[in-house]
Structures are given as structure tokens and as C-alpha cells.
Design a protein around this motif. Structure first.
Motif, PDB file in Angstrom:
ATOM      1  N   ALA A  66      57.047 -29.179 178.829  1.00  0.00           N
ATOM      2  CA  ALA A  66      56.707 -30.393 179.311  1.00  0.00           C
ATOM      3  C   ALA A  66      56.551 -29.919 180.692  1.00  0.00           C
ATOM      4  O   ALA A  66      55.552 -30.036 181.286  1.00  0.00           O
ATOM      5  N   ALA A  67      56.661 -29.055 181.128  1.00  0.00           N
ATOM      6  CA  ALA A  67      56.002 -28.806 182.683  1.00  0.00           C
ATOM      7  C   ALA A  67      55.129 -28.120 182.160  1.00  0.00           C
ATOM      8  O   ALA A  67      54.157 -28.106 183.327  1.00  0.00           O
ATOM      9  N   ALA A  68      55.363 -27.338 181.328  1.00  0.00           N
ATOM     10  CA  ALA A  68      53.869 -25.934 181.015  1.00  0.00           C
ATOM     11  C   ALA A  68      52.500 -27.399 180.703  1.00  0.00           C
ATOM     12  O   ALA A  68      51.670 -27.341 181.542  1.00  0.00           O
ATOM     13  N   THR A  69      52.779 -28.359 180.098  1.00  0.00           N
ATOM     14  CA  THR A  69      51.593 -29.849 179.750  1.00  0.00           C
ATOM     15  C   THR A  69      51.676 -30.206 180.970  1.00  0.00           C
ATOM     16  O   THR A  69      50.436 -30.975 181.476  1.00  0.00           O
ATOM     17  N   ALA A  70      52.237 -30.641 181.728  1.00  0.00           N
ATOM     18  CA  ALA A  70      52.089 -31.250 183.265  1.00  0.00           C
ATOM     19  C   ALA A  70      50.783 -30.018 184.197  1.00  0.00           C
ATOM     20  O   ALA A  70      50.574 -30.464 184.902  1.00  0.00           O
ATOM     21  N   GLY A  71      51.451 -28.567 183.656  1.00  0.00           N
ATOM     22  CA  GLY A  71      50.435 -28.133 184.416  1.00  0.00           C
ATOM     23  C   GLY A  71      49.147 -28.285 183.708  1.00  0.00           C
ATOM     24  O   GLY A  71      48.298 -27.555 184.867  1.00  0.00           O
ATOM     25  N   LEU A  72      49.514 -28.466 183.162  1.00  0.00           N
ATOM     26  CA  LEU A  72      47.451 -28.844 181.970  1.00  0.00           C
ATOM     27  C   LEU A  72      46.674 -29.924 182.233  1.00  0.00           C
ATOM     28  O   LEU A  72      45.604 -30.191 182.752  1.00  0.00           O
ATOM     29  N   VAL A  73      47.272 -30.754 183.185  1.00  0.00           N
ATOM     30  CA  VAL A  73      46.392 -32.123 183.479  1.00  0.00           C
ATOM     31  C   VAL A  73      46.349 -31.923 184.776  1.00  0.00           C
ATOM     32  O   VAL A  73      46.880 -31.838 186.137  1.00  0.00           O
ATOM     33  N   VAL A  74      44.928 -32.020 185.552  1.00  0.00           N
ATOM     34  CA  VAL A  74      44.065 -31.373 186.801  1.00  0.00           C
ATOM     35  C   VAL A  74      44.478 -33.154 186.985  1.00  0.00           C
ATOM     36  O   VAL A  74      43.824 -34.161 186.363  1.00  0.00           O
ATOM     37  N   ASN A  75      43.795 -33.005 188.491  1.00  0.00           N
ATOM     38  CA  ASN A  75      44.243 -33.818 189.784  1.00  0.00           C
ATOM     39  C   ASN A  75      44.841 -34.892 188.682  1.00  0.00           C
ATOM     40  O   ASN A  75      44.381 -36.470 189.203  1.00  0.00           O
TER      41      ASN A  75
END
Length: 141
Positions: A66-75
Motif C-alpha cells: 500500500a505504501a509503495a503504491t501510494a508512492g507511485l501516485v503523483v500530486n
């Protein structure tokens, strides 16, 4: 122009989420579910009487992904904030349980309690930091 757009899209905060999130997933999958160490199992004995160690390992995997996926979300700072919560929850849980074990039944857990507690505080500190502005917006001294 392509290079400028690619450079401005990089974020150290998001990179932290991706790297540590993948580390959490690896720790949960390989280190807890796949091959739990004696010290970890012994230090978590107060918790594992209620929650199986495999379930705790999968919690690390899910929170890490979940954290890694959140890190891929821009802006989207709210999603990134949830990613930092996903990093802090398992580490904070480990810090609390190892602290309780160190204070009662397993004194050698004090080292793990200090390490996980410090890492949890580090995640909270990084979550509040801003990315530095791009070079063209920085003040020249």
C-alpha cells in the motif's frame, strides 16, 4: 522539455514510500511468513497468542505494498499521507510489542524496541517534510 517534465515529477518523499514500502513487503513475506527468526517470534509472544505470526507477516506485506503504491501516485498528498500511515503502523506495533516484552518477559527485546521505535519516529518526521523545490525555483545565495 521532456527532460524538465521528468525531473520535476521526481519526489524524494514518494521515492521513500516506494523503497521502504517494498522493503516492508519483503520483510513481511520473506522474514516473517517465510522464515521467522527466534528473537522475533519470542519478542512477539504476547501478541501472537491473539494473532498468528503469519497474519502479522501478511500485515507487513499489505502495508508495504500500500505504501509503495501510494508512492507511485503523483500530486496527491492525501494518498501519500495514507502511505506514510501504512509504513508507521506495523513499525509502531512492533515497537510497542517489543517494548512490552522487554519490560516483562523477554528483556533482550529492548534493542528491537529501540530500533523499531526510532524508525517509526523517522517515518513520522519524513512524512512531514516537503520535497525541495526544483533548481529554477531555489533562491540563489
Amino acid at each position: 522539455m521532456w527532460g524538465a517534465a521528468a525531473r520535476s515529477a521526481f519526489s524524494r518523499r514518494r521515492a521513500f514510500l516506494v523503497v521502504v514500502g517494498l522493503g516492508w513487503a519483503g520483510y513481511g513475506g520473506l522474514g516473517i511468513v517465510g522464515n521467522p527468526r527466534y528473537g522475533t517470534a519470542r519478542g512477539l509472544a504476547d501478541l501472537t497468542q491473539y494473532v498468528p505470526l503469519d497474519a502479522l507477516g501478511w500485515m507487513w506485506v499489505v502495508c508495504g505494498l500500500a505504501a509503495a503504491t501510494a508512492g507511485l501516485v503523483v500530486n496527491c498528498p492525501r494518498v501519500q499521507g495514507l502511505g506514510y500511515v501504512a509504513l508507521a503502523v506495523p513499525a509502531g506495533l512492533w515497537a510497542g510489542v517489543f517494548s512490552a516484552a522487554a519490560a516483562s518477559t523477554f528483556p533482550p527485546a529492548v534493542g528491537s524496541a529501540c530500533g523499531w521505535g526510532a524508525f517509526t519516529i523517522g517515518v513520522v518526521l519524513v512524512s512531514g517534510m516537503d520535497d525541495p523545490p526544483p533548481p529554477y525555483l531555489r533562491k540563489v545565495r
